[in-house]
Motif scaffolding. Structure first.
Motif, short mmCIF file in Angstrom:
data_model
loop_
_atom_site.label_atom_id
_atom_site.label_comp_id
_atom_site.label_asym_id
_atom_site.label_seq_id
_atom_site.Cartn_x
_atom_site.Cartn_y
_atom_site.Cartn_z
N TRP A 1 0.69 -1.18 0.02
CA TRP A 1 0.12 -0.06 0.11
C TRP A 1 0.86 1.17 -0.03
CZ3 TRP A 1 -4.92 0.15 -1.49
CH2 TRP A 1 -5.79 -1.01 -1.15
N LEU A 2 2.12 1.32 0.63
CA LEU A 2 2.96 2.34 0.68
C LEU A 2 3.30 2.50 -0.61
CD1 LEU A 2 4.47 4.58 2.22
CD2 LEU A 2 6.22 2.68 2.68
N ARG A 3 3.93 1.61 -1.24
CA ARG A 3 4.35 1.50 -2.62
C ARG A 3 3.24 2.48 -3.56
NH1 ARG A 3 8.36 -1.91 -5.03
NH2 ARG A 3 7.24 -1.79 -6.89
N LEU A 4 1.81 2.04 -3.46
CA LEU A 4 0.83 2.58 -4.32
C LEU A 4 0.94 3.88 -4.00
CD1 LEU A 4 -1.63 1.71 -6.18
CD2 LEU A 4 -2.76 1.61 -3.88
N PHE A 5 0.79 4.48 -2.83
CA PHE A 5 0.39 5.95 -2.55
C PHE A 5 1.65 6.38 -2.81
CE2 PHE A 5 -2.96 3.74 0.03
CZ PHE A 5 -4.29 4.58 -0.96
N LEU A 6 2.80 6.18 -2.82
CA LEU A 6 4.04 6.79 -2.89
C LEU A 6 4.32 7.21 -4.47
CD1 LEU A 6 7.16 5.10 -0.71
CD2 LEU A 6 6.19 7.47 -0.71
N GLN A 7 3.64 6.68 -5.26
CA GLN A 7 3.46 6.82 -6.79
C GLN A 7 2.95 8.39 -6.74
OE1 GLN A 7 5.02 4.71 -9.02
NE2 GLN A 7 5.17 3.91 -6.83
N LEU A 8 2.12 8.86 -6.09
CA LEU A 8 1.33 10.05 -5.94
C LEU A 8 2.51 11.22 -5.75
CD1 LEU A 8 -2.03 9.49 -4.77
CD2 LEU A 8 -1.24 9.54 -6.93
N PRO A 9 3.25 11.24 -4.82
CA PRO A 9 4.24 12.09 -4.49
C PRO A 9 5.43 12.24 -5.48
CG PRO A 9 4.16 10.98 -2.40
CD PRO A 9 2.90 10.36 -3.47
N LEU A 10 5.51 11.06 -6.00
CA LEU A 10 6.77 10.93 -6.86
C LEU A 10 6.20 11.51 -8.35
CD1 LEU A 10 7.88 7.25 -6.39
CD2 LEU A 10 8.96 9.35 -5.89
N ILE A 11 5.18 11.47 -8.48
CA ILE A 11 4.28 12.14 -9.74
C ILE A 11 4.42 13.62 -9.65
CG2 ILE A 11 2.28 12.67 -11.02
CD1 ILE A 11 1.60 9.55 -10.84
#
Length: 142
Positions: A117-127
C-alpha cells in the motif's frame, strides 16, 4: 518582490532535489538489470513480455534520470522538462502493477502488505515531484 537570499536558497533546494531525483531514477533503472527476478515477480500475470517490459522500464528510468541532469540550453532546450514528463508517464504506466499488488497480496509475500500500500500511495508524491520539473527553468544551465 523576493529577496536574493530567498531566490538563492530556493535555487539551492531546487538543485539538490533535482539531483536526488535523478540519482534515484538512475539507480532504480539499473536495479531492473541487476535483479530482474525481483521485478518479474512483481509483474501481474496479464502483462505480456515481462522481461522485455522490465528492461524497457529500466531503460526509461535511467534515461529519465540522466535527462533530468542535462541543463536547459546545454543540448536541447527542453531536455529536463521532457525527461520529467517521461517519468510521469512511466509512473502512470506502472501504476496498474501497484494496484494489482494491493489486490493480490498473497502473490507478493516478499513485500509486507503495508509495503504494498505504501508503494501504491508513494506514486502520487513521486508524480508531483517530477511535475515540479516539467517547466523549463528561467535561466540556462540550471
Amino acid at each position: 518582490m523576493t529577496s536574493p537570499v530567498a531566490t538563492t536558497s530556493h535555487s539551492w533546494l531546487w538543485r539538490i532535489s533535482l539531483a536526488v531525483m535523478a540519482v534515484f531514477y538512475v539507480f532504480a533503472g539499473v536495479a531492473h538489470f541487476r535483479t530482474p527476478q525481483f521485478y518479474i515477480a512483481l509483474m501481474p500475470p496479464y502483462v505480456p513480455w515481462q522481461t522485455g517490459m522490465i528492461n524497457l522500464t529500466g531503460v526509461a528510468e535511467i534515461l529519465g534520470g540522466i535527462g533530468l541532469l542535462i541543463p536547459n540550453g546545454f543540448v536541447f532546450a527542453r531536455t529536463r522538462p521532457t525527461a520529467a514528463w517521461g517519468i510521469i508517464a512511466l509512473l502512470l504506466c506502472i501504476y496498474p502493477v501497484h494496484i494489482n499488488m494491493c489486490l493480490h497480496p498473497d502473490r507478493y509475500t516478499q513485500v509486507p502488505v503495508w509495503g504494498l500500500w505504501l508503494r501504491l500511495f508513494l506514486q502520487l508524491p513521486l508524480i508531483a515531484w517530477a511535475w515540479a520539473y516539467t517547466r523549463p527553468s528561467k535561466t540556462s544551465f540550471v
